[in-house]
Design a protein around this motif. Structure first.
Motif, PDB file in Angstrom:
ATOM      1  N   LEU A   1       0.863  -1.180   0.000  1.00  0.00           N
ATOM      2  CA  LEU A   1       0.000   0.000   0.000  1.00  0.00           C
ATOM      3  C   LEU A   1       0.895   1.224   0.000  1.00  0.00           C
ATOM      4  CD1 LEU A   1      -2.831  -0.791   2.587  1.00  0.00           C
ATOM      5  CD2 LEU A   1      -3.007  -0.671   0.097  1.00  0.00           C
ATOM      6  N   LEU A   2       0.491   2.245  -0.767  1.00  0.00           N
ATOM      7  CA  LEU A   2       1.258   3.477  -0.848  1.00  0.00           C
ATOM      8  C   LEU A   2       0.509   4.588  -0.113  1.00  0.00           C
ATOM      9  CD1 LEU A   2       2.212   3.322  -4.639  1.00  0.00           C
ATOM     10  CD2 LEU A   2       3.426   2.327  -2.683  1.00  0.00           C
ATOM     11  N   ASN A   3       1.239   5.408   0.582  1.00  0.00           N
ATOM     12  CA  ASN A   3       0.643   6.498   1.338  1.00  0.00           C
ATOM     13  C   ASN A   3       0.174   7.618   0.411  1.00  0.00           C
ATOM     14  OD1 ASN A   3      -0.040   7.770   3.836  1.00  0.00           O
ATOM     15  ND2 ASN A   3       1.679   9.155   3.531  1.00  0.00           N
ATOM     16  N   ASP A   4      -0.913   8.273   0.808  1.00  0.00           N
ATOM     17  CA  ASP A   4      -1.359   9.496   0.140  1.00  0.00           C
ATOM     18  C   ASP A   4      -1.897  10.429   1.229  1.00  0.00           C
ATOM     19  OD1 ASP A   4      -4.450   9.386   0.279  1.00  0.00           O
ATOM     20  OD2 ASP A   4      -3.933   7.417  -0.554  1.00  0.00           O
ATOM     21  N   ASP A   5      -2.160  11.663   0.858  1.00  0.00           N
ATOM     22  CA  ASP A   5      -2.590  12.654   1.846  1.00  0.00           C
ATOM     23  C   ASP A   5      -4.100  12.728   2.018  1.00  0.00           C
ATOM     24  OD1 ASP A   5       0.046  13.389   2.313  1.00  0.00           O
ATOM     25  OD2 ASP A   5       0.022  14.914   0.730  1.00  0.00           O
ATOM     26  N   TYR A   6      -4.863  11.872   1.338  1.00  0.00           N
ATOM     27  CA  TYR A   6      -6.312  12.015   1.329  1.00  0.00           C
ATOM     28  C   TYR A   6      -7.085  10.816   1.882  1.00  0.00           C
ATOM     29  CZ  TYR A   6      -4.868  15.822  -1.657  1.00  0.00           C
ATOM     30  OH  TYR A   6      -4.253  16.934  -2.137  1.00  0.00           O
ATOM     31  N   THR A   7      -6.573   9.616   1.720  1.00  0.00           N
ATOM     32  CA  THR A   7      -7.296   8.427   2.183  1.00  0.00           C
ATOM     33  C   THR A   7      -7.278   8.378   3.707  1.00  0.00           C
ATOM     34  OG1 THR A   7      -6.596   7.240   0.200  1.00  0.00           O
ATOM     35  CG2 THR A   7      -7.455   5.909   2.018  1.00  0.00           C
ATOM     36  N   PRO A   8      -8.455   8.282   4.339  1.00  0.00           N
ATOM     37  CA  PRO A   8      -8.506   8.234   5.810  1.00  0.00           C
ATOM     38  C   PRO A   8      -7.818   6.978   6.359  1.00  0.00           C
ATOM     39  CG  PRO A   8     -10.687   8.662   4.882  1.00  0.00           C
ATOM     40  CD  PRO A   8      -9.784   8.303   3.740  1.00  0.00           C
TER      41      PRO A   8
ATOM     42  N   ASN B   1      -5.889  -8.678  11.734  1.00  0.00           N
ATOM     43  CA  ASN B   1      -6.701  -8.295  12.883  1.00  0.00           C
ATOM     44  C   ASN B   1      -6.551  -6.791  13.091  1.00  0.00           C
ATOM     45  OD1 ASN B   1      -4.315  -7.841  14.419  1.00  0.00           O
ATOM     46  ND2 ASN B   1      -4.261 -10.002  14.998  1.00  0.00           N
ATOM     47  N   GLN B   2      -7.324  -6.224  13.971  1.00  0.00           N
ATOM     48  CA  GLN B   2      -7.339  -4.779  14.194  1.00  0.00           C
ATOM     49  C   GLN B   2      -5.952  -4.250  14.558  1.00  0.00           C
ATOM     50  OE1 GLN B   2     -10.242  -2.828  13.929  1.00  0.00           O
ATOM     51  NE2 GLN B   2      -8.988  -1.010  14.190  1.00  0.00           N
ATOM     52  N   GLU B   3      -5.268  -4.972  15.421  1.00  0.00           N
ATOM     53  CA  GLU B   3      -3.937  -4.538  15.881  1.00  0.00           C
ATOM     54  C   GLU B   3      -2.916  -4.539  14.737  1.00  0.00           C
ATOM     55  OE1 GLU B   3      -0.508  -6.210  18.898  1.00  0.00           O
ATOM     56  OE2 GLU B   3      -2.601  -6.592  19.422  1.00  0.00           O
ATOM     57  N   ASP B   4      -2.865  -5.628  13.980  1.00  0.00           N
ATOM     58  CA  ASP B   4      -1.914  -5.712  12.862  1.00  0.00           C
ATOM     59  C   ASP B   4      -2.251  -4.694  11.768  1.00  0.00           C
ATOM     60  OD1 ASP B   4      -0.473  -7.707  14.090  1.00  0.00           O
ATOM     61  OD2 ASP B   4      -1.421  -9.344  12.970  1.00  0.00           O
ATOM     62  N   ALA B   5      -3.541  -4.530  11.492  1.00  0.00           N
ATOM     63  CA  ALA B   5      -3.966  -3.575  10.470  1.00  0.00           C
ATOM     64  C   ALA B   5      -3.571  -2.154  10.863  1.00  0.00           C
ATOM     65  CB  ALA B   5      -5.471  -3.671  10.249  1.00  0.00           C
ATOM     66  N   THR B   6      -3.740  -1.819  12.125  1.00  0.00           N
ATOM     67  CA  THR B   6      -3.361  -0.482  12.604  1.00  0.00           C
ATOM     68  C   THR B   6      -1.857  -0.283  12.514  1.00  0.00           C
ATOM     69  OG1 THR B   6      -5.282  -0.453  14.078  1.00  0.00           O
ATOM     70  CG2 THR B   6      -3.495   1.101  14.568  1.00  0.00           C
ATOM     71  N   ARG B   7      -1.098  -1.297  12.890  1.00  0.00           N
ATOM     72  CA  ARG B   7       0.360  -1.223  12.831  1.00  0.00           C
ATOM     73  C   ARG B   7       0.842  -1.022  11.390  1.00  0.00           C
ATOM     74  NH1 ARG B   7       3.565  -4.933  11.484  1.00  0.00           N
ATOM     75  NH2 ARG B   7       2.140  -6.647  11.875  1.00  0.00           N
ATOM     76  N   ILE B   8       0.273  -1.777  10.445  1.00  0.00           N
ATOM     77  CA  ILE B   8       0.658  -1.653   9.027  1.00  0.00           C
ATOM     78  C   ILE B   8       0.251  -0.270   8.494  1.00  0.00           C
ATOM     79  CG2 ILE B   8       0.247  -2.535   6.691  1.00  0.00           C
ATOM     80  CD1 ILE B   8      -0.060  -5.340   8.037  1.00  0.00           C
ATOM     81  N   MET B   9      -0.954   0.173   8.837  1.00  0.00           N
ATOM     82  CA  MET B   9      -1.427   1.482   8.384  1.00  0.00           C
ATOM     83  C   MET B   9      -0.488   2.584   8.870  1.00  0.00           C
ATOM     84  SD  MET B   9      -2.973   4.405   9.725  1.00  0.00           S
ATOM     85  CE  MET B   9      -3.690   3.829  11.243  1.00  0.00           C
ATOM     86  N   LEU B  10      -0.060   2.529  10.128  1.00  0.00           N
ATOM     87  CA  LEU B  10       0.859   3.540  10.662  1.00  0.00           C
ATOM     88  C   LEU B  10       2.218   3.470   9.961  1.00  0.00           C
ATOM     89  CD1 LEU B  10      -0.005   3.440  14.465  1.00  0.00           C
ATOM     90  CD2 LEU B  10      -0.447   5.300  12.839  1.00  0.00           C
ATOM     91  N   HIS B  11       2.655   2.260   9.638  1.00  0.00           N
ATOM     92  CA  HIS B  11       3.909   2.092   8.901  1.00  0.00           C
ATOM     93  C   HIS B  11       3.801   2.757   7.525  1.00  0.00           C
ATOM     94  CE1 HIS B  11       7.732   0.152   7.865  1.00  0.00           C
ATOM     95  NE2 HIS B  11       7.192  -0.013   6.660  1.00  0.00           N
TER      96      HIS B  11
ATOM     97  N   HIS C   1     -11.600   7.103  -2.908  1.00  0.00           N
ATOM     98  CA  HIS C   1     -10.319   7.356  -2.253  1.00  0.00           C
ATOM     99  C   HIS C   1      -9.199   7.087  -3.252  1.00  0.00           C
ATOM    100  CE1 HIS C   1     -12.157   7.894   1.615  1.00  0.00           C
ATOM    101  NE2 HIS C   1     -12.703   6.697   1.580  1.00  0.00           N
ATOM    102  N   PRO C   2      -8.121   7.875  -3.200  1.00  0.00           N
ATOM    103  CA  PRO C   2      -7.009   7.686  -4.148  1.00  0.00           C
ATOM    104  C   PRO C   2      -5.972   6.654  -3.693  1.00  0.00           C
ATOM    105  CG  PRO C   2      -6.627   9.645  -2.843  1.00  0.00           C
ATOM    106  CD  PRO C   2      -7.974   9.102  -2.417  1.00  0.00           C
ATOM    107  N   LEU C   3      -6.334   5.774  -2.784  1.00  0.00           N
ATOM    108  CA  LEU C   3      -5.411   4.763  -2.258  1.00  0.00           C
ATOM    109  C   LEU C   3      -4.801   3.955  -3.396  1.00  0.00           C
ATOM    110  CD1 LEU C   3      -4.251   3.345   0.282  1.00  0.00           C
ATOM    111  CD2 LEU C   3      -6.209   1.794   0.167  1.00  0.00           C
TER     112      LEU C   3
END
Length: 129
Positions: A55-62, A77-87, A120-122
């Motif tokens: 996944l690539l970061n952008d400034d618009y996708t929540p 799971n919620q924890e892993d998904a949050t960790r990856i999203m923050l990465h 979303h432009p994700l």
């Protein structure tokens, strides 16, 4: 020294003996038993190439949408998904998983279609590992 012709006859006699086709008293050969060796080769199965789905970061996708995508399409799971999203948010890119070509391609398409549907432009891409 045996000629090629005599060697071929010896091989044929050995094959007949191995198959039980040699008959005593038939006048063929000198009565000596031949030996045949049969080898089986086991085919080597090559492992498929593996591909990283990113996944690539952008400034618009929540961030919540990215977490939802990771849970829905990558079985996180919620924890892993949050960790990856923050990465992804902090580093610009993050790995969602490693798959064979067809599976990686399907996941990229699913994520991209889902992001477009929700406006979303994700960006989701794959690369050979």
């Amino acid at each position: 020294m045996h000629s090629t012709f005599h060697l071929a006859l010896d091989v044929m006699e050995a094959l007949r003996s191995a198959n039980g086709a040699s008959r005593s008293g038939s006048g063929e050969g000198s009565g000596g038993a031949g030996t045949a060796v049969v080898t089986k080769t086991k085919p080597r199965v090559k492992r498929p190439n593996m591909y990283r789905v990113l996944l690539l970061n952008d400034d618009y996708t929540p961030m919540e949408f990215v977490v939802h995508v990771l849970i829905r399409f990558f079985n996180k799971n919620q924890e892993d998904a949050t960790r990856i999203m923050l990465h992804v948010h902090q580093n610009g890119v993050g790995e969602c998983g490693v798959y064979t070509y067809e599976i990686a391609e399907t996941k990229v398409t699913q994520v991209m279609d889902f992001a477009r549907k929700h406006q979303h432009p994700l960006q989701c891409v794959m690369e050979k590992k």
